[in-house]
Design an enzyme around this catalytic site. Structure first.
Site, PDB file in Angstrom:
ATOM      1  N   GLY A   1       0.810  -1.214   0.000  1.00  0.00           N
ATOM      2  CA  GLY A   1       0.000   0.000   0.000  1.00  0.00           C
ATOM      3  C   GLY A   1       0.841   1.260   0.000  1.00  0.00           C
ATOM      4  O   GLY A   1       0.547   2.225  -0.721  1.00  0.00           O
TER       5      GLY A   1
ATOM      6  N   TYR B   1      -7.462 -16.781   3.612  1.00  0.00           N
ATOM      7  CA  TYR B   1      -6.958 -15.624   2.869  1.00  0.00           C
ATOM      8  C   TYR B   1      -7.289 -15.769   1.387  1.00  0.00           C
ATOM      9  O   TYR B   1      -7.804 -14.834   0.756  1.00  0.00           O
ATOM     10  CB  TYR B   1      -5.453 -15.502   3.067  1.00  0.00           C
ATOM     11  CG  TYR B   1      -4.790 -14.485   2.172  1.00  0.00           C
ATOM     12  CD1 TYR B   1      -4.864 -13.122   2.450  1.00  0.00           C
ATOM     13  CD2 TYR B   1      -4.070 -14.881   1.036  1.00  0.00           C
ATOM     14  CE1 TYR B   1      -4.253 -12.187   1.622  1.00  0.00           C
ATOM     15  CE2 TYR B   1      -3.452 -13.955   0.214  1.00  0.00           C
ATOM     16  CZ  TYR B   1      -3.542 -12.611   0.508  1.00  0.00           C
ATOM     17  OH  TYR B   1      -2.941 -11.686  -0.302  1.00  0.00           O
TER      18      TYR B   1
END
Length: 264
Positions: free
Chosen positions: A20, A154
């Site tokens: 990010g 996940y």
């Protein structure tokens, strides 16, 4: 190819570190005004400072908010306003035998990795559609189609993001807004370093640990190394630009050739 994002405002969720942060940095370097997001004030401000250092003159806003909750998303909206570019990067991962994952953990992974993206899309997509321009990218993973046995929970969330992407892209059809998934492969971040050492042991130097991890746990990678976060950021910058106006509803790979199929 010159990519210029001046005049565009971008939010990257979960951007206080790792992928990010790299995405936020590359967007800022391309001229976008960038909102850096994390849960804690100190870490988020430090990340914003890092982006400013890497992209001198960039407009960077740090907003601490837990986007895994509806309240956190609303708090961010109050500070940020409208967006041109939304990058849903927030996510958690970890290894656990699938038979040991209880209901609460399944819900937590879905809440953080999927619903956080859905909330923000629902919040910002209408404005993008009204203005005739917008870019939404959901950071998925090779795990969306190559389910890792050590973290099925996940992988499930990343598969769900592909469906979310396709569905919202159809909702935005003909509006000038594009919505895509970015399928990142095994990437070199601090969290992944911890994950690698968890699987291959703490005693090995990093280069040896990475090599062993790739050979034993990600053997189908064609680049035979972990991807560096700016390599993912570069693809996001392209998808955020006018150059990518015909790319929507897709699952775009930056996976190092890991996924062993022609189509996702």
């Amino acid at each position: 190819m010159e990519i210029e994002l001046s005049g565009r405002r971008a939010l990257v969720s979960g951007s206080s570190q790792g992928i990010g942060l790299a995405i936020a940095t590359e967007l800022a370097r391309a001229g976008a005004a960038v909102v850096v997001n994390g849960r804690g004030d100190e870490k988020t401000q430090a990340a914003a400072d890092e982006v400013r250092t890497a992209a001198p003159g960039a407009e960077v806003l740090a907003v601490a908010a837990d986007l895994a909750s509806a309240e956190g998303a609303e708090a961010l909206r109050d500070q940020v306003g409208e967006l041109d570019i939304l990058v849903n990067n927030l996510g958690i991962f970890g290894a656990k035998p699938v038979l040991e994952i209880d209901d609460d953990e399944w819900r937590r992974y879905f809440e953080v990795n999927v619903l956080s993206a859905v909330r923000l899309i629902r919040m910002y997509l209408p404005g993008m559609m009204d203005r005739g321009f917008g870019r939404v990218m959901n950071i998925a993973s090779d795990s969306a189609v190559v389910t890792p046995v050590e973290m099925v929970h996940y992988g499930m969330t990343k598969t769900a993001l592909l469906a979310v992407t396709r569905g919202y892209a159809k909702a935005a059809a003909g509006t000038g807004v594009t919505i895509n998934s970015v399928m990142a492969g095994p990437t070199h971040t601090p969290g992944v370093e911890d994950f690698v050492h968890e699987l291959v042991g703490d005693e090995l130097p990093w280069d040896e640990a990475q090599s062993r991890f790739m050979k034993e746990h990600r053997p189908y990678s064609l680049i035979q190394r972990l991807i560096e976060p700016p390599e993912i950021g570069n693809l996001v910058v392209y998808l955020s630009s006018e150059h990518a106006s015909a790319t929507t509803g897709g699952a775009v790979r930056v996976d190092g050739g890991y996924i062993d199929s022609i189509l996702p």
